[in-house]
Scaffold this active site. Structure first.
Site, PDB file in Angstrom:
ATOM      1  N   LYS A  14      36.051 -13.029  24.493  1.00  0.00           N
ATOM      2  CA  LYS A  14      36.002 -14.157  22.854  1.00  0.00           C
ATOM      3  C   LYS A  14      36.826 -14.149  22.065  1.00  0.00           C
ATOM      4  CE  LYS A  14      32.211 -11.187  21.943  1.00  0.00           C
ATOM      5  NZ  LYS A  14      32.345 -10.267  22.915  1.00  0.00           N
ATOM      6  N   ARG A  89      24.248 -10.316  17.217  1.00  0.00           N
ATOM      7  CA  ARG A  89      24.191  -8.523  18.689  1.00  0.00           C
ATOM      8  C   ARG A  89      23.467  -8.731  19.002  1.00  0.00           C
ATOM      9  NH1 ARG A  89      30.193  -8.245  18.330  1.00  0.00           N
ATOM     10  NH2 ARG A  89      31.106  -5.866  19.393  1.00  0.00           N
ATOM     11  N   ARG A 128      43.375  -2.902  27.107  1.00  0.00           N
ATOM     12  CA  ARG A 128      43.579  -2.993  26.003  1.00  0.00           C
ATOM     13  C   ARG A 128      43.779  -1.630  24.234  1.00  0.00           C
ATOM     14  NH1 ARG A 128      38.709  -6.177  22.636  1.00  0.00           N
ATOM     15  NH2 ARG A 128      37.888  -4.501  22.874  1.00  0.00           N
ATOM     16  N   ARG A 130      41.718   0.101  22.321  1.00  0.00           N
ATOM     17  CA  ARG A 130      41.881   0.056  21.011  1.00  0.00           C
ATOM     18  C   ARG A 130      40.972   1.542  20.929  1.00  0.00           C
ATOM     19  NH1 ARG A 130      38.067  -4.975  19.686  1.00  0.00           N
ATOM     20  NH2 ARG A 130      36.483  -3.640  19.526  1.00  0.00           N
ATOM     21  N   ARG A 141      29.434   0.619  25.517  1.00  0.00           N
ATOM     22  CA  ARG A 141      29.497  -0.786  24.647  1.00  0.00           C
ATOM     23  C   ARG A 141      28.677  -1.524  25.479  1.00  0.00           C
ATOM     24  NH1 ARG A 141      35.202  -0.919  22.906  1.00  0.00           N
ATOM     25  NH2 ARG A 141      34.923  -3.214  23.081  1.00  0.00           N
TER      26      ARG A 141
HETATM   27  P1  AMP Z   1      33.943  -6.092  18.409  1.00  0.00           P
HETATM   28  O1  AMP Z   1      35.528  -5.940  17.619  1.00  0.00           O
HETATM   29  O2  AMP Z   1      32.904  -7.616  18.341  1.00  0.00           O
HETATM   30  O3  AMP Z   1      33.730  -5.937  19.521  1.00  0.00           O
HETATM   31  O4  AMP Z   1      32.564  -4.938  17.557  1.00  0.00           O
HETATM   32  C1  AMP Z   1      34.012  -3.223  17.197  1.00  0.00           C
HETATM   33  C2  AMP Z   1      32.407  -3.155  16.556  1.00  0.00           C
HETATM   34  O5  AMP Z   1      32.720  -3.304  15.504  1.00  0.00           O
HETATM   35  C3  AMP Z   1      31.336  -3.123  17.376  1.00  0.00           C
HETATM   36  O6  AMP Z   1      30.900  -1.930  18.408  1.00  0.00           O
HETATM   37  C4  AMP Z   1      30.170  -2.623  16.472  1.00  0.00           C
HETATM   38  O7  AMP Z   1      30.037  -1.322  16.803  1.00  0.00           O
HETATM   39  C5  AMP Z   1      30.379  -3.264  15.504  1.00  0.00           C
HETATM   40  N1  AMP Z   1      30.286  -4.778  15.112  1.00  0.00           N
HETATM   41  C6  AMP Z   1      30.586  -5.732  15.164  1.00  0.00           C
HETATM   42  N2  AMP Z   1      29.995  -6.655  15.431  1.00  0.00           N
HETATM   43  C7  AMP Z   1      28.532  -6.209  14.987  1.00  0.00           C
HETATM   44  C8  AMP Z   1      27.415  -7.615  15.195  1.00  0.00           C
HETATM   45  N3  AMP Z   1      26.929  -8.264  14.818  1.00  0.00           N
HETATM   46  N4  AMP Z   1      26.583  -6.014  14.903  1.00  0.00           N
HETATM   47  C9  AMP Z   1      26.308  -4.544  14.962  1.00  0.00           C
HETATM   48  N5  AMP Z   1      27.777  -4.133  14.959  1.00  0.00           N
HETATM   49  C10 AMP Z   1      28.280  -4.991  15.386  1.00  0.00           C
END
Ligand code: AMP
Length: 184
Positions: A14, A89, A128, A130, A141
């Site tokens: 994404k 989410r 990746r 991270r 996740r």
């Molecule tokens: P991402 O980079 O989108 O994989 O997000 C990394 C982490 O940020 C996720 O595992 C969540 O802990 C938090 N996060 C990102 N976007 C959201 C969201 N819309 N709602 C809740 N937690 C989020």
């Protein structure tokens, strides 16, 4: 005018694809994950509250996210369009967004759902590297995605907004398909 939401499991690509479209169409790429990681790095109050959830692969509570997205969509650059990556989410975030977009008269054009098989996701995420990409956190996740985010596929399909794309192709092939959808 491009206003789109990217849906898909962690590791589906994404962020990568959103960055390409953001560049091509000159609209901001709004990633809640990136915003939260910056907040953690800057040790803001939001960052301090969010860090433990992110490290565990859990969703950050909605009350920390909703104001953030409202403020971001009200910024000047978002008036010409946006790409949402990582939001909504869960169903309550989707309902919130629905109301917000009506309120600010910015309807979402379509929801792009990137489909990638599970085994591919895990190997991509491990590669990746991270902070939240170790094996236990990745599994959590993916579980959180299945339970809380995947129901949004049906949610947006019911609203005739969903477009699914095969994300298990080269980055360029996915980008070409997405471009075709957006130019249609
Ligand atoms: P991402 O980079 O989108 O994989 O997000 C990394 C982490 O940020 C996720 O595992 C969540 O802990 C938090 N996060 C990102 N976007 C959201 C969201 N819309 N709602 C809740 N937690 C989020």
């Amino acid at each position: 005018m491009i206003r789109i939401i990217f849906l898909g499991p962690p590791g589906a690509g994404k962020g990568t694809q959103a960055a390409v479209i953001s560049e091509d169409f000159s609209v901001p790429h709004i990633s809640t994950g990136d915003i939260l990681r910056s907040a953690v790095a800057a040790k803001t109050e939001l960052g301090q509250k969010a860090a433990s959830y992110m490290d565990a692969g859990e969703l950050v509570p909605d009350d920390l996210i909703l104001d953030l997205i409202r403020n971001r969509l009200n910024e000047e650059d978002a008036a010409k369009g946006w790409i949402l990556d990582g939001f909504p989410r869960n169903v309550s975030q989707a309902n919130f967004l629905d109301k917000l977009l009506t309120e600010i008269s910015q309807p979402c054009e379509c929801v792009l759902n990137l489909e990638v098989p599970d085994d591919i996701l895990v190997s991509r995420l491990l590669a990746r590297g991270r902070k939240d990409d170790n094996e236990d956190v990745i599994r959590n996740r993916l579980e959180v995605y299945r339970q809380q985010t995947e129901p949004l596929i049906e949610y947006f399909r019911n609203r005739q907004q969903l477009v699914s794309i095969n994300g298990h192709q080269s980055m360029d092939a996915v980008a070409a398909e997405l471009k075709q959808v957006l130019q249609a």
